[in-house]
Scaffold this active site. Structure first.
Site, PDB file in Angstrom:
ATOM      1  N   ASP A 361       0.880  -1.139   0.000  1.00 58.91           N
ATOM      2  CA  ASP A 361       0.000   0.000   0.000  1.00 58.91           C
ATOM      3  C   ASP A 361       0.934   1.209   0.000  1.00 58.91           C
ATOM      4  OD1 ASP A 361      -2.470   1.389   0.429  1.00 58.91           O
ATOM      5  OD2 ASP A 361      -1.757   1.770   2.467  1.00 58.91           O
ATOM      6  N   ASP A 574      -1.069  -0.432   6.122  1.00 57.21           N
ATOM      7  CA  ASP A 574      -1.203   0.163   7.446  1.00 57.21           C
ATOM      8  C   ASP A 574      -2.604  -0.052   7.998  1.00 57.21           C
ATOM      9  OD1 ASP A 574      -2.598   1.805   5.798  1.00 57.21           O
ATOM     10  OD2 ASP A 574      -1.655   3.669   6.444  1.00 57.21           O
ATOM     11  N   ASP A 578      -7.307  -0.833   4.067  1.00 55.84           N
ATOM     12  CA  ASP A 578      -6.791  -2.036   3.415  1.00 55.84           C
ATOM     13  C   ASP A 578      -6.793  -3.285   4.305  1.00 55.84           C
ATOM     14  OD1 ASP A 578      -4.642  -1.524   5.043  1.00 55.84           O
ATOM     15  OD2 ASP A 578      -3.405  -0.697   3.452  1.00 55.84           O
TER      16      ASP A 578
HETATM   17  P1  ADP Z   1      -3.589   4.690  -0.212  1.00 54.12           P
HETATM   18  O1  ADP Z   1      -3.976   3.577  -1.097  1.00 54.12           O
HETATM   19  O2  ADP Z   1      -2.515   5.541  -0.820  1.00 54.12           O
HETATM   20  O3  ADP Z   1      -3.247   4.258   1.173  1.00 54.12           O
HETATM   21  P2  ADP Z   1      -6.351   5.411   0.412  1.00 54.12           P
HETATM   22  O4  ADP Z   1      -6.996   4.256  -0.252  1.00 54.12           O
HETATM   23  O5  ADP Z   1      -6.353   5.433   1.903  1.00 54.12           O
HETATM   24  O6  ADP Z   1      -4.862   5.668  -0.108  1.00 54.12           O
HETATM   25  O7  ADP Z   1      -7.033   6.725  -0.110  1.00 54.12           O
HETATM   26  C1  ADP Z   1      -7.099   6.997  -1.498  1.00 54.12           C
HETATM   27  C2  ADP Z   1      -7.489   8.413  -1.804  1.00 54.12           C
HETATM   28  O8  ADP Z   1      -8.792   8.682  -1.304  1.00 54.12           O
HETATM   29  C3  ADP Z   1      -6.594   9.428  -1.175  1.00 54.12           C
HETATM   30  O9  ADP Z   1      -5.482   9.706  -1.973  1.00 54.12           O
HETATM   31  C4  ADP Z   1      -7.527  10.635  -1.097  1.00 54.12           C
HETATM   32  O10 ADP Z   1      -7.595  11.288  -2.338  1.00 54.12           O
HETATM   33  C5  ADP Z   1      -8.869  10.016  -0.835  1.00 54.12           C
HETATM   34  N1  ADP Z   1      -9.186   9.972   0.596  1.00 54.12           N
HETATM   35  C6  ADP Z   1      -9.278   8.882   1.380  1.00 54.12           C
HETATM   36  N2  ADP Z   1      -9.594   9.206   2.643  1.00 54.12           N
HETATM   37  C7  ADP Z   1      -9.668  10.560   2.667  1.00 54.12           C
HETATM   38  C8  ADP Z   1      -9.949  11.520   3.689  1.00 54.12           C
HETATM   39  N3  ADP Z   1     -10.201  11.180   4.955  1.00 54.12           N
HETATM   40  N4  ADP Z   1      -9.957  12.820   3.332  1.00 54.12           N
HETATM   41  C9  ADP Z   1      -9.706  13.186   2.079  1.00 54.12           C
HETATM   42  N5  ADP Z   1      -9.438  12.354   1.093  1.00 54.12           N
HETATM   43  C10 ADP Z   1      -9.417  11.056   1.359  1.00 54.12           C
HETATM   44 MG    MG Z   2      -3.479   3.438   3.037  1.00 58.73          MG
END
Ligand code: ADP
Ligand code: MG
Length: 683
Positions: A361, A574, A578
């Protein structure tokens, strides 16, 4: 575990490597008594041997008499060394579980003494006593080895605090950490271990996280910082407010993980247990056949063949196998936890050894997950990228308002993005977040959040979220993750944030490739531009961006389907958005320090210091552990089969048999103990 190792004094002395080294490696009282008994028996045995071999007995008692005298004087060391084995064999029969090594040893040795009844063979009392003696030497050694590896796990797990200093009636009092409730304040003096996870309310100090991460990296903790239980407070006095009950604090969780690890047996391990269950009755039967069939069918000498059967029994004792394989796994798991890698069971260690695809991730795993706000652009005021550094620019008047709304909408999110936005808002001089102004909060994984702030409908998230709400978002030329903000269905602007790649991320990927992992993959919900730039900088083979949490599961399913039969897939995350993937992968690896509790729960392996470079170390350790376990299996079985054949042919006598058995056991145990030596193994 000895109570002494947990005395407050031990904790106060720092509990570090120095204190650990000073502590003598002691045997338990039972082991000391056992050892003394063996020494006495050995001395008696030596006397008996001298009396017999020097001809003293023959001179004293004449010819048939000397045999009976020898019988009597060998019986003494035999019983001194082996009475407990005979008792255990007897208990096994009473409990209807007779087939263990105690029975093998008892039959073999009593049989050797009983051969005195067969005049056609020489007396074998000396062998009988010697077999029991050396068997006990081997057993003592085993017990010591197991105890030692258990103790070294306990030592390293000596992170369990015994007390917390709590203010009661104006006086500091030591109470059981269990009695401290969430919200209670406790004091940690220099040299003491932090008993419970919490937030510092007063004081500042350096804390040593070595017990959790294996690396002595003092971390500064001041007012408002979170501190983790198990770390040692080094320099100043800290007052800490408990944020978790003791049972849910990091220390308790780690101890629980390690304690439960031995329940989850590797296939190799359960193979050995099942093997022993079949093996022992089979060899006992074979021994009986060897003793009985040739004399009955071919009229061969009884004494000779009974002795061969008994020798066969001595050789067949499976102790080396039965003990050294679990000991190897135990060592591997214990050793890696010393490096801050918690492996939840032998089965995961086994799977880790076969990992050929590692899926990451991005946010919080390969990157720090602490975003810097690099720009706040109200709608219509998005400038071209700033030259040089990416400091927040002097924004138009309502940039503050944009940040305020976003921070309020993100007030309850645990996503690293949310924490960063809140942090940036407070740093920009914003007033404390007014939770009363917030309602109807909902978070959509992979999209963002929506909430009602001051009566306005606020959306904060990526362009997917905007598209869903039919809001036209404005692109931005700054590189980074873009949080669009919409208020009451109208586009209000965006906040650009940038994450920093972890310092050891590139090295982690390189080391994985060097360790023979054929494919590294990055999955992220972030923008393609950000993802590609991170992936290419780190040398990741495959990268998929703009994924929703469900898409991540699909990607992992696809990769799992493409795995070769023996290959295993590890997912590193983390736990934020996921956790399902962590469960789905063959080996789920979670970041323990940053990761959510759900991640630590769902994962099979937890990295205490969030360093992705530890993954390659974990793979190397597990491979070496497996190699050592298999060396033991092959070596022990090989020698066994060889000596068994020799015994059946009458070439191996009981002396050879006992040395083969005890020797193999000791070598196998020594080999297994190499698993504890992780510093070398991780390389
Ligand atoms: P990653 O796969 O990089 O860990 P996430 O799946 O957690 O990222 O989130 C993907 C995208 O969704 C982030 O890049 C953001 O654009 C959006 N996002 C997720 N959670 C939030 C939040 N709490 N506030 C704003 N944007 C969010
Ligand atoms: Mg993440």
């Amino acid at each position: 575990m000895s109570k002494g190792s947990q005395a407050p004094g031990a904790a106060a002395s720092g509990g570090g490597a120095a204190a650990r080294a000073k502590r003598p490696s002691v045997m338990t009282k039972r082991q000391v008594r056992w050892r003394n008994r063996i020494i006495v028996a050995l001395a008696l045995f030596a006397c008996a041997l001298v009396l017999e071999r020097s001809g003293a007995l023959a001179a004293l008692f004449g010819t048939p008499g000397d045999v009976y005298a020898a019988f009597a004087i060998y019986l003494v060391p035999y019983l001194v060394s082996g009475y407990d084995v005979i008792l255990k064999a007897f208990k096994g029969i009473v409990n209807r579980e007779p087939f263990d090594e105690h029975l093998l040893m008892t039959i073999a040795t009593l049989g050797a003494f009983a051969l005195v009844l067969f005049p056609d063979t020489g007396p074998h009392m000396a062998e009988g006593a010697a077999v029991m003696l050396f068997y006990q030497v081997g057993e003592l050694f085993q017990s010591y080895a197991v105890g030692r590896s258990r103790k070294s796990i306990a030592d390293m797990m000596d992170i369990a605090p015994d007390y917390a200093n709590v203010m009661r009636d104006g006086r500091l009092e030591q109470v059981d950490p269990d009695e401290v409730a969430v919200g209670d304040e406790f004091v940690v003096k220099p040299g003491e271990r932090i008993p419970i996870d919490g937030v510092v309310t007063e004081g500042s100090s350096d804390v040593d996280t070595a017990a959790l991460t294996g690396e002595s990296m003092p971390r500064h903790a001041g007012e408002g910082d979170e501190v983790v239980s198990g770390c040692v407070n080094m320099t100043g006095v800290l007052t800490v407010r408990a944020t978790k009950p003791f049972g849910e604090s990091t220390v308790s969780r780690i101890l629980e993980l390690v304690e439960n690890a031995s329940d989850k047996k590797a296939r190799t391990e359960s193979f050995i247990t099942r093997f022993a269950r079949v093996y022992t009755p089979v060899v006992t039967g074979l021994a009986a056949l060897i003793a009985v069939v040739p004399p009955l069918l071919f009229g061969l000498a009884w004494g000779d063949w009974v002795f061969r059967g008994l020798t066969f029994l001595v050789v067949s004792c499976p102790c080396a196998l039965v003990i050294s394989v679990p000991l190897s796994f135990f060592g591997g798991i214990g050793g890696s936890s010393r490096m801050g890698i918690l492996i939840k069971g032998g089965n995961y260690l086994e799977a880790l050894a076969h990992v050929d695809t590692v899926v990451f991730d991005k946010t919080g795993t390969l990157t720090n997950g602490t975003f810097e706000v690099v720009g706040v652009h109200p709608a219509g005021a998005c400038p071209a990228p700033a030259e040089g550094d990416a400091a927040p620019e002097a924004a138009p008047a309502d940039a503050d308002e944009l940040l305020r709304l976003a921070a309020h909408a993100e007030a309850f999110s645990t996503h690293p993005i949310a924490a960063s936005v809140r942090g940036a808002y407070l740093k920009s001089g914003g007033a404390a977040i007014d939770q009363g102004a917030i309602s109807d909060v909902s978070e959509r994984g992979g999209h963002g959040v929506s909430a009602r702030v001051d009566g306005h409908e606020v959306l904060v998230g990526n362009d997917r979220l905007m598209a869903q709400a039919d809001v036209t978002s404005q692109p931005c030329e700054l590189v980074g993750t873009i949080l669009h903000v919409a208020v009451d269905g109208a586009y209000a602007g965006h906040i650009v944030i940038a994450d920093v790649v972890k310092p050891d991320a590139a090295e982690a990927i390189a080391r994985l490739h060097a360790a023979g992992v054929s494919k590294t993959v990055m999955l992220t919900g972030d923008r393609r531009e950000v993802a590609d730039s991170v992936a290419s900088r780190l040398g990741i083979d495959e990268c998929h961006a703009q994924l929703l949490p469900q898409d991540k599961v699909d990607q992992v399913e696809r990769l799992l389907a493409a795995e070769p039969a023996k290959g295993r897939l590890a997912f590193v995350g983390d736990g934020i958005n996921d956790a399902p993937v962590l469960t789905r992968a063959d080996v789920g690896i979670a970041m323990g320090a940053m990761g959510s509790d759900a991640a630590i729960e769902a994962a099979d392996v937890v990295l205490m210091d969030d360093k992705p470079s530890k993954i390659a170390a974990a793979i190397r350790i597990s491979r070496k552990t497996m190699r050592i376990a298999w060396q033991n299996i092959v070596f022990a079985l090989g020698v066994k089969v060889l000596v068994l054949v020799l015994a059946a042919l009458g070439i191996a006598n009981m002396w050879m048999a006992v040395f083969a058995d005890v020797g193999v056991a000791i070598l196998a145990i020594l080999n297994a103990m190499r698993c504890m030596n992780v510093a070398k193994m991780a390389r």
